[in-house]
Design an enzyme around this catalytic site. Sequence first.
Site, PDB file in Angstrom:
ATOM      1  CB  SER A 102      -0.961  -0.046   1.192  1.00 59.72           C
ATOM      2  OG  SER A 102      -1.916   0.965   1.133  1.00 59.72           O
ATOM      3  CG  ASP A 241      -2.791   3.811  -1.526  1.00 60.63           C
ATOM      4  OD1 ASP A 241      -3.441   3.661  -2.572  1.00 60.63           O
ATOM      5  OD2 ASP A 241      -2.949   3.099  -0.516  1.00 60.63           O
ATOM      6  CG  ASP A 243      -2.949  -0.796  -2.561  1.00 63.63           C
ATOM      7  OD1 ASP A 243      -2.958   0.369  -2.119  1.00 63.63           O
ATOM      8  OD2 ASP A 243      -3.543  -1.736  -1.995  1.00 63.63           O
ATOM      9  CG  ASP A 245      -6.275   0.432  -1.099  1.00 61.27           C
ATOM     10  OD1 ASP A 245      -5.428   1.337  -0.977  1.00 61.27           O
ATOM     11  OD2 ASP A 245      -6.349  -0.541  -0.311  1.00 61.27           O
TER      12      ASP A 245
END
Length: 445
Positions: A102, A241, A243, A245
């Site tokens: 993340s 960010d 990833d 999400d």
Amino acid sequence: MGRTYFGTDGIRGRANGRKLNAAIAMKVGQAAGRHFLRGAHKHRVVIGKDTRLSGYMMENALVAGFTSVGMDVIMTGPLPTPAVALLTREMRADIGVMISASHNPYEDNGIKLFGPDGFKLSDEDEEAIEAAMAVEQPLAEGDAIGRARRIEDARGRYIHAVKQSLPEDVRLDGLKIVVDCANGAAYNVTPTAIWELGAEVVAMGVEPNGLNINDGVGSTALDAIQQRVVDEGADLGIALDGDADRLIVIDEKGQKVDGDQIMALIGSRWAKDGKLRGGGVVATVMSNLGLERFLAGEGLELVRTKVGDRYVLEAMKAGGYNVGGEQSGHMILLDHATTGDGTVAALQVLAALVRSGKPASEMLHLFDPVPQLLKNVRYEGGDPLEAPSVQKVIAAANGELDGKGRLVIRKSGTEPLIRVMAEGDDEAQVNRLVDEICAAVEAAA
């Protein structure tokens, strides 16, 4: 049972460290694969990743683990976490895996798991997988060993899906949008999707090299995009960010707009349009008291959960809500995705911007946040929160606030940190209480 590997968002740690390395990743693949070998059909898993250098190692180890217990593997290459969740469901896979840490630096990595419905696994599933990792798993033999293949059109499938989330009557023509992809998983898909919808896109954080994910860019390093929005004269900035999400928005003045304001906007707009379900919004204990007061003024409820978007999701599903998220920027919009999706949430913000005709700074400032302060205290071992000296200071702080504010103190689920947050109408009091608690924790750590 106690958890050795799984935290609040899957497994996360230093790549090639004690908690996360190739051997452990292979065990995860074997244990998770065996756990989802249900029914007589041919089983398959979808594996995506972000742009970290260690992603190659982790991907190969997971492929070895899954195929060794008889699961076929579909690899997507770099792709946002919500895209993996989407493809898991669309491709009728038994499990989905996202290799990502993340917002963490490139040295870290992680493993997030999704069930066949595209939702993150329950605590019970994670505990069962962790227990299975401790014992040797039966291996497939002969022609029961799994196969692996890479699909080339995963990005296009996701771009098509996220564009469908924008209302059909909305076009982004005439808007200039800065899109910061954190040199992460969305470096290709998000700028492309927004450009295809008509906006002029200024892309940054789109040159991943394996080592620069979240490095001075993205939703946790906003200085660069804030300056870029102002320099470009852009209408809005979108910061994701690693990833993708998570979403933080930057208005045309270069000011940060966090997840609380985004939830206030989407929740209130959807309520007016008759689209909001559940009569409110789900957020965590970290969301600002100002959000709760704003929603109450709109006749809407704020349901709070413990920290972690998976717990927000569980409450949403249990209560029939379709809007939820975290102050940090995870936005879960169940009409369009099964997990946090920064790009889908950004498109909802852009739709509201187009329809309102107002500048972002006006449209996205729906309430004045109550003074809030969050500080982290690193600790090496033990449990500082159990120390009598710390409990005494916390009790005194709660007594002072007494209905005039809130105190949230918790251990991080991903790092050895104690997070201390206080909020209330008296900013000086909030700052003092946080400092006093942090000092007590440091002394006991």
